[in-house]
Structures are given as C-alpha cells and as structure tokens.
Design a protein around this motif. Structure first.
Motif, PDB file in Angstrom:
ATOM      1  N   GLY A 231       0.778  -1.223   0.000  1.00 45.00           N
ATOM      2  CA  GLY A 231       0.000   0.000   0.000  1.00 45.00           C
ATOM      3  C   GLY A 231       0.814   1.279   0.000  1.00 45.00           C
ATOM      4  N   GLU A 232       2.132   1.190   0.194  1.00 44.76           N
ATOM      5  CA  GLU A 232       2.961   2.385   0.229  1.00 44.76           C
ATOM      6  C   GLU A 232       3.306   2.859  -1.184  1.00 44.76           C
ATOM      7  OE1 GLU A 232       5.432   2.494   4.383  1.00 44.76           O
ATOM      8  OE2 GLU A 232       6.375   1.400   2.727  1.00 44.76           O
ATOM      9  N   GLN A 233       3.751   4.117  -1.263  1.00 40.95           N
ATOM     10  CA  GLN A 233       4.365   4.617  -2.487  1.00 40.95           C
ATOM     11  C   GLN A 233       5.878   4.525  -2.303  1.00 40.95           C
ATOM     12  OE1 GLN A 233       3.283   8.106  -5.270  1.00 40.95           O
ATOM     13  NE2 GLN A 233       4.693   9.039  -3.828  1.00 40.95           N
ATOM     14  N   VAL A 234       6.512   3.700  -3.113  1.00 43.91           N
ATOM     15  CA  VAL A 234       7.928   3.406  -2.959  1.00 43.91           C
ATOM     16  C   VAL A 234       8.654   3.747  -4.259  1.00 43.91           C
ATOM     17  CG1 VAL A 234       9.631   1.587  -2.516  1.00 43.91           C
ATOM     18  CG2 VAL A 234       7.431   1.568  -1.303  1.00 43.91           C
ATOM     19  N   ILE A 235       9.784   4.411  -4.128  1.00 38.51           N
ATOM     20  CA  ILE A 235      10.592   4.777  -5.294  1.00 38.51           C
ATOM     21  C   ILE A 235      11.965   4.124  -5.175  1.00 38.51           C
ATOM     22  CG2 ILE A 235      11.639   6.660  -6.606  1.00 38.51           C
ATOM     23  CD1 ILE A 235       9.472   8.508  -5.482  1.00 38.51           C
ATOM     24  N   ASP A 236      12.333   3.352  -6.184  1.00 40.03           N
ATOM     25  CA  ASP A 236      13.689   2.800  -6.284  1.00 40.03           C
ATOM     26  C   ASP A 236      14.452   3.757  -7.196  1.00 40.03           C
ATOM     27  OD1 ASP A 236      16.011   1.380  -6.464  1.00 40.03           O
ATOM     28  OD2 ASP A 236      15.084  -0.510  -7.099  1.00 40.03           O
ATOM     29  N   LEU A 237      15.274   4.603  -6.584  1.00 45.66           N
ATOM     30  CA  LEU A 237      15.850   5.737  -7.292  1.00 45.66           C
ATOM     31  C   LEU A 237      17.048   5.360  -8.157  1.00 45.66           C
ATOM     32  CD1 LEU A 237      15.241   8.733  -7.554  1.00 45.66           C
ATOM     33  CD2 LEU A 237      16.728   9.173  -5.590  1.00 45.66           C
ATOM     34  N   CYS A 238      17.725   4.290  -7.821  1.00 42.79           N
ATOM     35  CA  CYS A 238      18.893   3.824  -8.600  1.00 42.79           C
ATOM     36  C   CYS A 238      18.653   2.364  -8.953  1.00 42.79           C
ATOM     37  CB  CYS A 238      20.183   3.993  -7.806  1.00 42.79           C
ATOM     38  SG  CYS A 238      20.477   5.667  -7.191  1.00 42.79           S
ATOM     39  N   THR A 245      14.442  -3.697  -6.941  1.00 40.39           N
ATOM     40  CA  THR A 245      13.066  -3.390  -7.334  1.00 40.39           C
ATOM     41  C   THR A 245      12.196  -4.627  -7.183  1.00 40.39           C
ATOM     42  OG1 THR A 245      13.910  -1.816  -8.978  1.00 40.39           O
ATOM     43  CG2 THR A 245      11.602  -2.457  -9.160  1.00 40.39           C
ATOM     44  N   LEU A 246      12.693  -5.763  -7.642  1.00 37.74           N
ATOM     45  CA  LEU A 246      11.946  -7.010  -7.531  1.00 37.74           C
ATOM     46  C   LEU A 246      11.732  -7.401  -6.075  1.00 37.74           C
ATOM     47  CD1 LEU A 246      13.773  -9.055 -10.321  1.00 37.74           C
ATOM     48  CD2 LEU A 246      11.513  -8.023 -10.470  1.00 37.74           C
ATOM     49  N   ALA A 247      12.758  -7.189  -5.250  1.00 33.79           N
ATOM     50  CA  ALA A 247      12.620  -7.504  -3.827  1.00 33.79           C
ATOM     51  C   ALA A 247      11.579  -6.606  -3.170  1.00 33.79           C
ATOM     52  CB  ALA A 247      13.974  -7.352  -3.137  1.00 33.79           C
ATOM     53  N   LEU A 248      11.584  -5.321  -3.516  1.00 36.46           N
ATOM     54  CA  LEU A 248      10.595  -4.386  -2.973  1.00 36.46           C
ATOM     55  C   LEU A 248       9.188  -4.788  -3.404  1.00 36.46           C
ATOM     56  CD1 LEU A 248      12.466  -1.022  -3.672  1.00 36.46           C
ATOM     57  CD2 LEU A 248      12.049  -2.016  -1.420  1.00 36.46           C
ATOM     58  N   ALA A 249       9.029  -5.172  -4.659  1.00 38.10           N
ATOM     59  CA  ALA A 249       7.710  -5.564  -5.161  1.00 38.10           C
ATOM     60  C   ALA A 249       7.149  -6.740  -4.376  1.00 38.10           C
ATOM     61  CB  ALA A 249       7.812  -5.906  -6.642  1.00 38.10           C
ATOM     62  N   ALA A 250       8.011  -7.715  -4.076  1.00 35.89           N
ATOM     63  CA  ALA A 250       7.555  -8.867  -3.297  1.00 35.89           C
ATOM     64  C   ALA A 250       7.159  -8.450  -1.886  1.00 35.89           C
ATOM     65  CB  ALA A 250       8.652  -9.933  -3.259  1.00 35.89           C
ATOM     66  N   GLY A 256       0.028  -1.156  -3.731  1.00 38.38           N
ATOM     67  CA  GLY A 256       0.692   0.127  -3.612  1.00 38.38           C
ATOM     68  C   GLY A 256       1.320   0.530  -4.930  1.00 38.38           C
ATOM     69  N   ARG A 257       2.119   1.581  -4.881  1.00 41.42           N
ATOM     70  CA  ARG A 257       2.726   2.142  -6.086  1.00 41.42           C
ATOM     71  C   ARG A 257       4.242   2.041  -5.986  1.00 41.42           C
ATOM     72  NH1 ARG A 257       2.530   8.493  -8.028  1.00 41.42           N
ATOM     73  NH2 ARG A 257       2.924   8.137 -10.257  1.00 41.42           N
ATOM     74  N   LEU A 258       4.839   1.357  -6.937  1.00 34.57           N
ATOM     75  CA  LEU A 258       6.289   1.192  -6.980  1.00 34.57           C
ATOM     76  C   LEU A 258       6.810   1.856  -8.249  1.00 34.57           C
ATOM     77  CD1 LEU A 258       8.976  -0.059  -5.988  1.00 34.57           C
ATOM     78  CD2 LEU A 258       8.294  -2.199  -7.109  1.00 34.57           C
ATOM     79  N   ILE A 259       7.762   2.761  -8.101  1.00 42.10           N
ATOM     80  CA  ILE A 259       8.360   3.454  -9.236  1.00 42.10           C
ATOM     81  C   ILE A 259       9.839   3.113  -9.280  1.00 42.10           C
ATOM     82  CG2 ILE A 259       8.875   5.694 -10.275  1.00 42.10           C
ATOM     83  CD1 ILE A 259       6.443   6.823  -8.798  1.00 42.10           C
ATOM     84  N   ASN A 282       2.590  -3.807 -10.322  1.00 39.09           N
ATOM     85  CA  ASN A 282       2.372  -2.474  -9.743  1.00 39.09           C
ATOM     86  C   ASN A 282       3.609  -1.590  -9.834  1.00 39.09           C
ATOM     87  OD1 ASN A 282       3.757  -4.059  -7.812  1.00 39.09           O
ATOM     88  ND2 ASN A 282       3.116  -2.686  -6.158  1.00 39.09           N
ATOM     89  N   CYS A 283       4.477  -1.882 -10.810  1.00 41.70           N
ATOM     90  CA  CYS A 283       5.714  -1.113 -10.939  1.00 41.70           C
ATOM     91  C   CYS A 283       5.688  -0.260 -12.200  1.00 41.70           C
ATOM     92  CB  CYS A 283       6.932  -2.041 -10.967  1.00 41.70           C
ATOM     93  SG  CYS A 283       8.504  -1.153 -11.039  1.00 41.70           S
ATOM     94  N   ASP A 284       5.969   1.006 -12.036  1.00 41.70           N
ATOM     95  CA  ASP A 284       6.072   1.963 -13.132  1.00 41.70           C
ATOM     96  C   ASP A 284       7.557   2.240 -13.368  1.00 41.70           C
ATOM     97  OD1 ASP A 284       5.900   4.078 -14.909  1.00 41.70           O
ATOM     98  OD2 ASP A 284       5.196   5.532 -13.422  1.00 41.70           O
TER      99      ASP A 284
END
Length: 433
Positions: A231-238, A245-250, A256-259, A282-284
């Motif tokens: 449910g969080e908005q999370v940004i993987d900046l690098c 990114t894949l670990a965060l998505a899991a 939620g929103r993953l960028i 859910n990843c942009d």
C-alpha cells in the motif's frame, strides 16, 4: 586438459592481462573463443585459478618474493588452495603442457616464507592507498576483514514470495545443493568449489517461471531492512537492472505504487523482462528522456525512497577481485559526488514521516557513515532510525544478526567475515512528521 595444462594456460592468461592491461573477464572470454577445444570444465577451472590469483595477488607475490604471473600462481596455490610444496611440484613437473619444474628458490619460498611480517595491505590483499580508510572502519581487524573479502563467494538466490515459498523452492532446487541462507528468510545458498562450473540458474524451471532470482544474501537483507509495506508509495531511485526493485515488489505484495528509475537508461534495459517474469504488476518504470526530471510529479509524497547508491563496490571484492586492483583514488571522489546528488534528490521526494533507505555495497566510511552524517547535517528534519528498530524482518535472528554486524549511529555494516554476505552498508532515515 590435465590440471597441469590448465595451470600453464592460467599463467599465460595472467601474463596477457598484465601486459595488455585488460579486464580479466575480457581476457577469459577471448581465450575461450580462441581455444574452442577446451571444454566447459576446463574453462571453469582456468577461470577459477585466475580469479583466485587476483584475490591473492599481493600476498602470493610476497610469499614467493617475486611479482610475476608464475610466482603469483604458485603463491596462490599455497595460500588459497592450501597445497603443500610437493603437491605444487607435482603439477609443475615440466612434462608436456605442464609448467616448468620448481626452482630451488621457489621450493624454498613455498616451504619457508609466510605472511607474518607482511604489511597489512599485503596480508589483506588490497591496494596500499586504501589502508588508512580500512583501518578507520576495521582497525586492527582490517587484515582479517580484507582476507574474508578476498575469499570465494557462494551463489545466493532470492525466492520470489509473489510466486512461491522458500520451503517449496528449497525442495525443487535440492539437486543444485541449495541450503537455507543463515539470515535472510527468503534466501537459498549454493556453495561453489574452486573449480565449480556455473550451475546454470537461468535454465532452471524455477528461474524461468520467476520464482527465484540470483541475489546476494546481503542485498536481500538490505532490501528487507528498508521495511517496504503493502500500500505504500515506494521509489527505487537507482534501480539499475532491478534486483532490489523485484525484492521491494515482493515485500509490497503487489499492493501500492512502486516506481523504478535510474539516471542511466542503459542500466534499466533488463528490468522490463525481469518484472514480467516475476509477476510484478504495480511497478512503473521511468526511463530518462532528455533533460526533464522523470519524477517531476512527485512532490514530498513518497513513503519510502530506496537508494542503491553508486559506489566503489569494495563490498563485492570477493565476486570482482579484478576491480580492487583497477580501482584508483579518483574513482572514490567521483562516487562521493554522485551519492550527494542522489541523496539530495531523494530528500525532496519523501513525505513527512517517510523514509530514505540508503544502501551501498561498500565498506568505506566516506561512502557510508560520513555521507549520512553530512546528509543529516544538510537536512536536519531527517534522523537515522536505529538499526535495532529495522531488524524485525529477521524475526528470531534479529539479535544474532545485530551482534554480527558493525553498528553505528549512522547505520549498520555487513561484511563477508561477520555475516557471510557481501559488504553492505544500510542506513534508514525518517523525515519528521
């Protein structure tokens, strides 16, 4: 090829690497192309020999009292492979395709010389110019820590919890010799021998179906310590190729929103196929297009910004032993500037009460503790969350893991010697609400 012939080929390759100043991986690839008669086992064995020589380059030369490709190879066989003088002599018998017999001087060196009187940077196998910096973080333990960073790394896998449970994957990959990782609750490990061939993970059914990814346990833990939530908005900046990114998505369970973005669009190229295979919806992915900011619509609204910061990679020396000898002081200065830039960018994205997870695969204080102290100095509305508060993801292992790491007011440091992982620094900072 016989073991002795492999040894001769490796010595010749090291000479090529020295003379032409080419990366070891490039030299190995070109050798394999030019020697197609060599089987995969031969190539793996020769690669193993060369990487081990690079791991022990300084100490092997010291042991032999000579810095030549042959001397480094002989010294490595003693220090890294644990062979005694007679076993080494049996490989170097001067027969067809074998190295020349040991000289009296070589026999004497192998029998009598040790690292007892060697300087720290020689005994620890790292560039001399880094000695003071490593002493800053490790003190008198720097030789032991650096020696562990020169050891052979295992192959770690992360189970994609969007598609499978670790217990099931452990069973289906048992033929690879997988065991449970000591710390990560979602990891599996394959220990590799000196001449081991690549187990071909990418051809495994579990990989093809997106149930596993290759990822060092330390990298898995760094992502887990960010505490990304559904449910969080999370940004993987690098984001690069998308490992974290894949670990965060899991961790977000598809909610939620993953960028994911990166300043270098070339690094992002593999991420699309990886996200698809992993079942992430859910990843942009935002690829840079010209000078415009890809995150211009994000204004202090992110719950979490994860920074897998550009760094010197000193924590990955056991996987990239060539890199430590090619590293120059100027590279550190460039990385420090890059880190300041990305930290400043992250600060503008985080909402009040939100977090920045700053991660490096480095053990050097200028990239780790110093950067965090300087950042908090620039942005006093951010404060470091004590590492003990970020370890709930490790369940019953949290206390043991805390004891194994080096903790500081700025974060925690994992090292091969202490945690059996690559070297990773993790600092989680929270913005005042």
């Amino acid at each position: 090829m016989t073991p002795a012939a492999r040894l001769s080929a490796a010595i010749e390759l090291i000479d090529t690497i020295d003379a032409q100043r080419v990366p070891a991986a490039k030299a190995l690839k070109e050798w394999g192309t030019a020697h197609r008669y060599a089987g995969s086992g031969d190539r793996a064995a020769i690669s193993g020999l060369i990487w081990d020589v690079l791991r022990r380059r300084a100490s092997s030369a010291w042991i032999m009292d000579e810095d030549t490709p042959r001397a480094r190879m002989l010294g490595m066989l003693k220090l890294e492979r644990g062979l005694d003088t007679e076993a080494i002599a049996a490989l170097c018998d001067g027969s067809r395709f074998a190295p020349a017999p040991l000289s009296d001087g070589e026999r004497s060196a192998l029998t009598s010389r040790s690292l007892d009187a060697a300087p720290a940077h020689v005994a620890g196998d790292y560039p001399e110019w880094l000695d003071a910096t490593l002493a800053q973080v490790f003190g008198e333990d720097r030789v032991a820590e650096a020696t562990a960073m020169a050891s052979r790394a295992p192959l770690d896998l992360r189970v994609n919890t969007l598609k499978a449970k670790r217990e099931k994957i452990a069973a289906s990959t048992a033929h690879l010799g997988t065991t449970l990782t000591p710390w990560s609750p979602i990891g599996l490990r394959i220990d590799l021998g000196a001449d081991a061939r690549n187990p071909g993970i990418h051809a495994e059914e579990d990989f093809i179906k997106g149930a596993i990814e290759v990822q060092d346990e330390g990298s898995q833990l760094a992502a887990l310590l960010s505490a990304a939530k559904p449910g969080e908005q999370v940004i993987d900046l690098c984001a690069g190729a998308g490992g974290k990114t894949l670990a965060l998505a899991a961790m977000m369970q598809g909610k939620g929103r993953l960028i994911a973005t990166d300043h270098d669009k070339r690094q992002l190229a593999p991420i699309y196929e990886r996200l698809s295979r992993a079942g992430v919806h859910n990843c942009d992915v935002r690829t840079p297009k010209g000078p415009d900011d890809t995150l211009s619509d994000i204004h202090s609204s992110a719950d979490l910004v994860l920074i897998d910061a550009p760094c010197t990679g000193t924590g990955t020396w056991r996987r990239n032993p060539d890199a430590k000898w090619r590293m120059r002081p100027g590279a550190l200065e460039v990385r420090l500037k890059d880190q300041v830039t990305v930290l400043d960018r992250a600060a503008a994205l985080v909402k009040p009460g939100g977090r920045i997870a700053y991660i490096t695969c480095s053990v050097l204080p200028p990239e780790n503790n110093d950067q965090i102290r300087n950042f908090v100095g620039r942005y006093p509305d951010f404060s470091v969350i004590p590492p003990s508060q970020t370890m709930s993801v490790l369940w019953d292992k949290a206390d043991d893991f805390a004891d194994a790491t080096i903790q500081s007011p700025e974060g925690l440091l994992m090292t091969p010697r202490r945690t059996g992982t690559d070297g990773f620094f993790v600092s989680v900072m929270k913005r005042a609400g």
